[in-house]
Every structure is written in structure tokens, then in C-alpha cells.
Write a protein that holds these residues in place. Sequence first.
Motif, PDB file in Angstrom:
ATOM      1  N   UNK A 110       0.821  -1.223   0.000  1.00  0.00           N
ATOM      2  CA  UNK A 110       0.000   0.000   0.000  1.00  0.00           C
ATOM      3  C   UNK A 110       0.855   1.274   0.000  1.00  0.00           C
ATOM      4  N   UNK A 111       0.454   2.231  -0.821  1.00  0.00           N
ATOM      5  CA  UNK A 111       1.051   3.567  -0.802  1.00  0.00           C
ATOM      6  C   UNK A 111       0.232   4.417   0.155  1.00  0.00           C
ATOM      7  N   UNK A 112       0.875   4.961   1.180  1.00  0.00           N
ATOM      8  CA  UNK A 112       0.171   5.690   2.230  1.00  0.00           C
ATOM      9  C   UNK A 112       0.162   7.197   2.013  1.00  0.00           C
ATOM     10  N   UNK A 113       1.177   7.707   1.351  1.00  0.00           N
ATOM     11  CA  UNK A 113       1.297   9.160   1.192  1.00  0.00           C
ATOM     12  C   UNK A 113       2.249   9.455   0.037  1.00  0.00           C
ATOM     13  N   UNK A 114       2.025  10.572  -0.648  1.00  0.00           N
ATOM     14  CA  UNK A 114       2.937  10.953  -1.716  1.00  0.00           C
ATOM     15  C   UNK A 114       2.807  10.064  -2.933  1.00  0.00           C
ATOM     16  N   UNK A 115       3.926   9.770  -3.555  1.00  0.00           N
ATOM     17  CA  UNK A 115       3.927   8.961  -4.774  1.00  0.00           C
ATOM     18  C   UNK A 115       5.065   7.949  -4.745  1.00  0.00           C
ATOM     19  N   UNK A 116       4.959   6.965  -5.656  1.00  0.00           N
ATOM     20  CA  UNK A 116       6.004   5.977  -5.840  1.00  0.00           C
ATOM     21  C   UNK A 116       6.873   6.415  -7.014  1.00  0.00           C
ATOM     22  N   UNK A 117       7.934   5.677  -7.286  1.00  0.00           N
ATOM     23  CA  UNK A 117       8.817   6.013  -8.409  1.00  0.00           C
ATOM     24  C   UNK A 117       8.060   5.921  -9.735  1.00  0.00           C
ATOM     25  N   UNK A 118       8.466   6.750 -10.676  1.00  0.00           N
ATOM     26  CA  UNK A 118       7.875   6.724 -12.015  1.00  0.00           C
ATOM     27  C   UNK A 118       8.992   6.689 -13.052  1.00  0.00           C
ATOM     28  N   UNK A 119       8.601   6.561 -14.314  1.00  0.00           N
ATOM     29  CA  UNK A 119       9.582   6.507 -15.392  1.00  0.00           C
ATOM     30  C   UNK A 119      10.326   7.836 -15.566  1.00  0.00           C
ATOM     31  N   UNK A 120       9.795   8.901 -14.962  1.00  0.00           N
ATOM     32  CA  UNK A 120      10.467  10.201 -15.083  1.00  0.00           C
ATOM     33  C   UNK A 120      11.595  10.367 -14.066  1.00  0.00           C
ATOM     34  N   UNK A 121      11.709   9.433 -13.121  1.00  0.00           N
ATOM     35  CA  UNK A 121      12.813   9.483 -12.154  1.00  0.00           C
ATOM     36  C   UNK A 121      14.008   8.770 -12.782  1.00  0.00           C
ATOM     37  N   UNK A 122      14.928   9.541 -13.311  1.00  0.00           N
ATOM     38  CA  UNK A 122      16.070   8.995 -14.043  1.00  0.00           C
ATOM     39  C   UNK A 122      17.372   9.487 -13.429  1.00  0.00           C
ATOM     40  N   UNK A 123      18.471   9.036 -14.020  1.00  0.00           N
ATOM     41  CA  UNK A 123      19.789   9.436 -13.537  1.00  0.00           C
ATOM     42  C   UNK A 123      20.031  10.926 -13.734  1.00  0.00           C
ATOM     43  N   UNK A 124      19.240  11.569 -14.599  1.00  0.00           N
ATOM     44  CA  UNK A 124      19.432  12.990 -14.883  1.00  0.00           C
ATOM     45  C   UNK A 124      18.516  13.884 -14.043  1.00  0.00           C
ATOM     46  N   UNK A 125      17.627  13.300 -13.247  1.00  0.00           N
ATOM     47  CA  UNK A 125      16.692  14.101 -12.468  1.00  0.00           C
ATOM     48  C   UNK A 125      17.070  14.090 -10.988  1.00  0.00           C
ATOM     49  N   UNK A 126      16.341  14.871 -10.206  1.00  0.00           N
ATOM     50  CA  UNK A 126      16.562  14.953  -8.768  1.00  0.00           C
ATOM     51  C   UNK A 126      16.528  13.559  -8.132  1.00  0.00           C
ATOM     52  N   UNK A 127      17.516  13.268  -7.293  1.00  0.00           N
ATOM     53  CA  UNK A 127      17.550  11.997  -6.588  1.00  0.00           C
ATOM     54  C   UNK A 127      16.359  11.918  -5.642  1.00  0.00           C
ATOM     55  N   UNK A 128      15.641  10.780  -5.680  1.00  0.00           N
ATOM     56  CA  UNK A 128      14.437  10.639  -4.866  1.00  0.00           C
ATOM     57  C   UNK A 128      14.509   9.357  -4.042  1.00  0.00           C
ATOM     58  N   UNK A 129      13.693   9.314  -3.004  1.00  0.00           N
ATOM     59  CA  UNK A 129      13.611   8.139  -2.141  1.00  0.00           C
ATOM     60  C   UNK A 129      12.192   8.006  -1.620  1.00  0.00           C
ATOM     61  N   UNK A 130      11.820   6.771  -1.297  1.00  0.00           N
ATOM     62  CA  UNK A 130      10.545   6.475  -0.658  1.00  0.00           C
ATOM     63  C   UNK A 130      10.861   5.748   0.644  1.00  0.00           C
TER      64      UNK A 130
END
Length: 263
Positions: A110-130
Amino acid sequence: IFLSSVVRLQQVDPGFRPAGVMTGSVTLTSAQYRDNEPRREVFVDDVLARLRQQSGVKAAAAVFPLPFGTSVKPSGSFDIENLPTPPNEPGPHADKRWATPGLLAAMQIPLLRGRWFSDTDTAQTQLVAVIDNTLARAYWPHQDPIGKRIRFGRGQPWAEVIGVVAHTRRDSLEVDENKGVVYNAFAQEPVEGVTFVARTAGDAESLRQPMLDAVHGADGTEALYDVTPFSALVDASLAPRHLLVWMLSLFGGLALFLAAIGI
């Protein structure tokens, strides 16, 4: 008592739904993938694309390490931006996992808040974490962790927390270490080893050959190993308890038999 305890343990919620899921692992250590993260990402994306085209596959993803899997479970201390660690304190600590965008659907976490990773999260974009809700409660008990930034190791880039998911058990239904988890986007840090997970509405065994075909179709030189239904991995964690119940039942029955003969 022991039999009832096994029944209760089988009803424990691990935080995901293993039924109908096939798993299989690959370690990308050959010359073409060693020190070549973009190539690892291309391979994993290719395997997942082939898997999703197979009949009966509802969702597919890759993760490392897999809960209840046989691989090591990496963990480490991390920093929280604007929250200095007191001297002689170990600081925040969590298990680490790397995952692709489809993991929540494949494992039904279950996703409780916010979002999960998407195809737009790449090596060239802001580093993200869940993070999971155990970590959120431990370090952001009275605030929203979305938008906060963390990093594993000084000098490393900050990763922005974009989502909170439900806590999943690490490798046991009997004992939960209640340790938080930080998920990293695989596309931003393609690790050498991954476990593919594919979900079907029917029997997980029906995906054994399609998973093998998907890996060999992407790269015939790579071997898929530990191809096992997810339910079997979870059940295996109870093997010591099952053995104990079997032995106690055997000796209990033997004692009853000897007592009956004596009477």
C-alpha cells in the motif's frame, strides 16, 4: 498450542501479498555490465517489458533485496537535512532497497502518502527516495516527511523523500525487527543484482517459463536463478516452527501409544 501458533503465524500480514507472484534473480557481474550502470538499466527495462507482454502477467517489477529472499539485506546510517546527529550517536539507520516503478503493483504494497517512483525518475533528475511508515514514525513523528531530504554518507547527494509506503516484514513472520526501509529508484542507481517479481491472477508457477524466456530474450548469456513462487519463500520462513511441531506431535503420539499399551 504449537499447532495453533503455526496457524496464527500463517495469518500474519507481511505487508505485501505473495500469492500469485513468481520471483527470479539475476546478478549482472559479467564484463558488459560490470561498472556499466546504464547497461544494467537497459537490461532490466528490457526484461520487464518482455514480462509485461506475456499472457497472464498483471504486473512486473525488479527489486533488491527481495523481502524473505536469500540475498543479503543492506542497511546503513543516513543523515537528515537540518537535523545534525549528536556526538557519539550512530544517527538514523534503515534497511536499503532498490526498486523499479512497478513494485507496488507487483507486490501489492500500500502507498500511504505521496507517490512511488515513475519513469520520469532517471539518472538525470533529482535523486528521490521512498520510505516506509516505520521510518516516518521514528524520525518525523509529528510532521510530513514528504519533501524532506536524506543521504547515506557525508558528501553524497541529497535524496528527496517523495512517498511513504506500508512497512513490510524483512524475512520472518515470527519476529519483526520493526526496522525502517528506504527505497531508492533503480534507474538512479542500477545495482548489480536484482530479483524480478511478476504477478498473475492464477498460479504463480504459470510464470516460471515466461520469466525465463524474458531474461534469455533480453540477454541469452545471463542466468536466472532462485526461480521460486513468493509464497514458498514466505512459507519457508516457518520451516523451523513446522519441524518443531512435527517432532512434538510425533513424540506426543508415541507417548500416547506407549501409555495405551501400558494401560
